[in-house]
Design a protein around this motif. Structure first.
Motif, short mmCIF file in Angstrom:
data_model
loop_
_atom_site.label_atom_id
_atom_site.label_comp_id
_atom_site.label_asym_id
_atom_site.label_seq_id
_atom_site.Cartn_x
_atom_site.Cartn_y
_atom_site.Cartn_z
N PRO A 58 -6.75 -1.13 -3.25
CA PRO A 58 -6.28 -0.03 -2.40
C PRO A 58 -7.35 0.50 -1.46
O PRO A 58 -8.54 0.36 -1.72
CB PRO A 58 -5.87 1.05 -3.42
N TRP A 59 -6.90 1.10 -0.38
CA TRP A 59 -7.80 1.79 0.53
C TRP A 59 -8.28 3.09 -0.11
O TRP A 59 -7.52 3.77 -0.82
CB TRP A 59 -7.07 2.11 1.84
N LEU A 60 -9.52 3.46 0.16
CA LEU A 60 -10.02 4.77 -0.28
C LEU A 60 -9.27 5.89 0.42
O LEU A 60 -9.12 6.99 -0.13
CB LEU A 60 -11.53 4.87 -0.04
N ARG B 86 3.45 -0.66 8.36
CA ARG B 86 3.95 -1.99 8.69
C ARG B 86 3.90 -3.00 7.55
O ARG B 86 4.59 -4.03 7.62
CB ARG B 86 3.16 -2.55 9.88
N GLU B 87 3.08 -2.77 6.56
CA GLU B 87 2.97 -3.76 5.48
C GLU B 87 4.27 -3.81 4.69
O GLU B 87 4.75 -2.80 4.18
CB GLU B 87 1.80 -3.40 4.56
N ARG B 88 4.83 -5.00 4.57
CA ARG B 88 6.11 -5.16 3.89
C ARG B 88 6.08 -6.16 2.75
O ARG B 88 7.02 -6.25 1.97
CB ARG B 88 7.18 -5.61 4.91
N SER B 89 5.02 -6.92 2.62
CA SER B 89 4.96 -7.97 1.59
C SER B 89 3.69 -7.81 0.76
O SER B 89 2.59 -7.78 1.30
CB SER B 89 4.97 -9.34 2.25
N PHE B 90 3.85 -7.73 -0.56
CA PHE B 90 2.70 -7.52 -1.43
C PHE B 90 1.72 -8.68 -1.39
O PHE B 90 0.53 -8.51 -1.60
CB PHE B 90 3.16 -7.27 -2.88
N GLU C 47 0.83 -1.21 0.00
CA GLU C 47 0.00 0.00 0.00
C GLU C 47 0.87 1.26 0.00
O GLU C 47 0.62 2.20 -0.76
CB GLU C 47 -0.93 0.00 1.21
N SER C 48 1.90 1.29 0.83
CA SER C 48 2.74 2.49 0.91
C SER C 48 3.53 2.70 -0.38
O SER C 48 3.69 3.84 -0.83
CB SER C 48 3.70 2.38 2.10
N GLU C 49 4.00 1.62 -0.99
CA GLU C 49 4.71 1.74 -2.27
C GLU C 49 3.78 2.29 -3.35
O GLU C 49 4.18 3.12 -4.18
CB GLU C 49 5.27 0.39 -2.70
N ALA C 50 2.54 1.83 -3.34
CA ALA C 50 1.57 2.29 -4.33
C ALA C 50 1.28 3.79 -4.16
O ALA C 50 1.18 4.53 -5.15
CB ALA C 50 0.27 1.49 -4.21
N VAL C 51 1.14 4.23 -2.92
CA VAL C 51 0.89 5.64 -2.64
C VAL C 51 2.07 6.50 -3.12
O VAL C 51 1.88 7.52 -3.81
CB VAL C 51 0.64 5.86 -1.14
N GLU C 52 3.26 6.10 -2.77
CA GLU C 52 4.45 6.85 -3.19
C GLU C 52 4.58 6.90 -4.71
O GLU C 52 4.92 7.94 -5.29
CB GLU C 52 5.70 6.22 -2.58
N ASP C 53 4.29 5.78 -5.37
CA ASP C 53 4.40 5.73 -6.82
C ASP C 53 3.37 6.65 -7.48
O ASP C 53 3.67 7.31 -8.48
CB ASP C 53 4.19 4.29 -7.31
N MET C 54 2.16 6.72 -6.93
CA MET C 54 1.14 7.59 -7.51
C MET C 54 1.49 9.07 -7.35
O MET C 54 1.31 9.86 -8.29
CB MET C 54 -0.22 7.31 -6.88
#
Length: 364
Positions: A279-281, A354-358, A231-238
């Motif tokens: 993804p979360w809203l 905390r999420e570290r694994s896709f 989730e955090s990687e997706a946010v940063e990428d967007m």
């Protein structure tokens, strides 16, 4: 649908092993579709460089995206809705346009200012929509204010855009860029082109804009949280992708589309094996708020919001956050997100931290 096969154009592009697996998955679809009926049509409002406009959205039923028929993108199941056989004749495509015009006449007081035409592939690919059909459609809607056409960057050129601008019709090409990060686009989405190809398409639109009385530009479509990202990687990428798109001349609008789980896709396979969560809203709202100050219109349309297979929060606040997102789309005011809150926002923040694994989502 019949089992698709790769053509010479597609061979050697993307992940060949993935494409081979996806052709088998897509072949499970057995439904057939009427080439004289559009896939979907609806009326709405959209934010454009000319302000908020009433819109007529058309999804034409074609032979399907050539890349998807080779295997295609990890998240896209739209080719499963395409006409079997790979092509639709001119007369049938124009019948679809007539159905859409009848829908508009029955449900709107007057013609929409904005027309958006999608094929779930590339409208400017002449194997999906031939030159004769493209020019007839341009003439049909030549009296409107603005039109949006969907295409991969390969097929964007000044001459094709000119078929529309010659009527004084402001013309935007919507490109499924998905991300400005080449590695994410190649490895997570399985899309073969580079960001440089997107920039080249923007240059074609800029050239068309300079040579016509009507405006021409690019609308970038980005994908929030493709598979294989946390989730955090997706946010940063967007956030970085929106900023990079806004810096490209000719790109005036960025539409961030949260990934949803469509049938007959790799994302679907991962989802049913507990390896993917949409993804979360809260993530969508966060990205929109963080990029509100850039020099471009940034919008989002979370399809399937609130469902397990679509972008969602806890279930209690999903509709409120979705409403705030739609409000932001029209007003471009990030303070709308200050009006919504929920206890699950703390859970979302914990996921980001905390999420570290896709393939092992912290929450469902």
């Amino acid at each position: 649908m019949s089992k698709p096969t790769p053509e010479v154009y597609e061979q050697g592009k993307g992940m060949d092993a993935h494409n081979q697996a996806m052709r088998e998955i897509r072949s499970r679809k057995e439904a057939s579709y009427d080439p004289h009926e559009p896939t979907r049509v609806w009326l709405d409002e959209d934010n454009t460089p000319g302000g908020v406009k009433t819109s007529l959205t058309i999804i034409l039923n074609t032979g399907g995206c050539r890349w998807a028929r080779a295997g295609g993108c990890t998240m896209c199941g739209y080719v499963a809705e395409s006409v079997d056989g790979g092509s639709v004749p001119h007369e049938a495509l124009m019948d679809q346009i007539d159905v859409c015009l009848e829908h508009e006449a029955d449900n709107a007081d007057e013609p929409a200012d904005l027309v958006k035409i999608y094929t779930s592939g590339s409208f400017l690919d002449e194997r999906e929509v031939g030159a004769q059909s493209r020019r007839a459609i341009a003439e049909t809607f030549g009296d409107r204010e603005r039109i949006v056409l969907e295409s991969l960057p390969d097929f964007v050129d000044q001459e094709k855009i000119g078929d529309f601008t010659r009527y004084g019709l402001d013309t935007d090409v919507a490109i499924g860029l998905e991300t400005a990060t080449d590695r994410v686009r190649h490895d997570c989405v399985n899309k073969y082109f580079d960001f440089a190809d997107f920039e080249a398409a923007c240059a074609e639109a800029t050239a068309a804009d300079a040579s016509a009385d009507a405006a021409a530009g690019i609308k970038a479509y980005l994908l929030m949280k493709p598979p294989f990202l946390t989730e955090s990687e997706a946010v940063e990428d967007m956030i970085s992708s929106i900023e990079r798109c806004a810096d490209v001349e000719g790109c005036h609008t960025v539409s961030m589309n949260p990934c949803n789980v469509q049938r007959y896709t790799m994302v679907d396979e991962l989802y049913f094996n507990d390896g993917y969560r949409p993804p979360w809203l809260w993530s969508v709202a966060h990205v929109l708020a963080e990029t509100a100050g850039i020099d471009a219109i940034v919008v989002s349309d979370p399809v399937g919001h609130g469902s397990d297979r679509g972008p969602h929060n806890c279930g209690d606040c999903d509709d409120l956050v979705q409403k705030a997102i739609k409000d932001f789309d029209l007003r471009q005011d990030p303070t709308v997100f200050e009006q919504v809150s929920c206890d699950c926002e703390l859970t979302w923040e914990t996921v980001l931290e905390r999420e570290r694994s896709f393939n092992q989502p912290v929450t469902r």
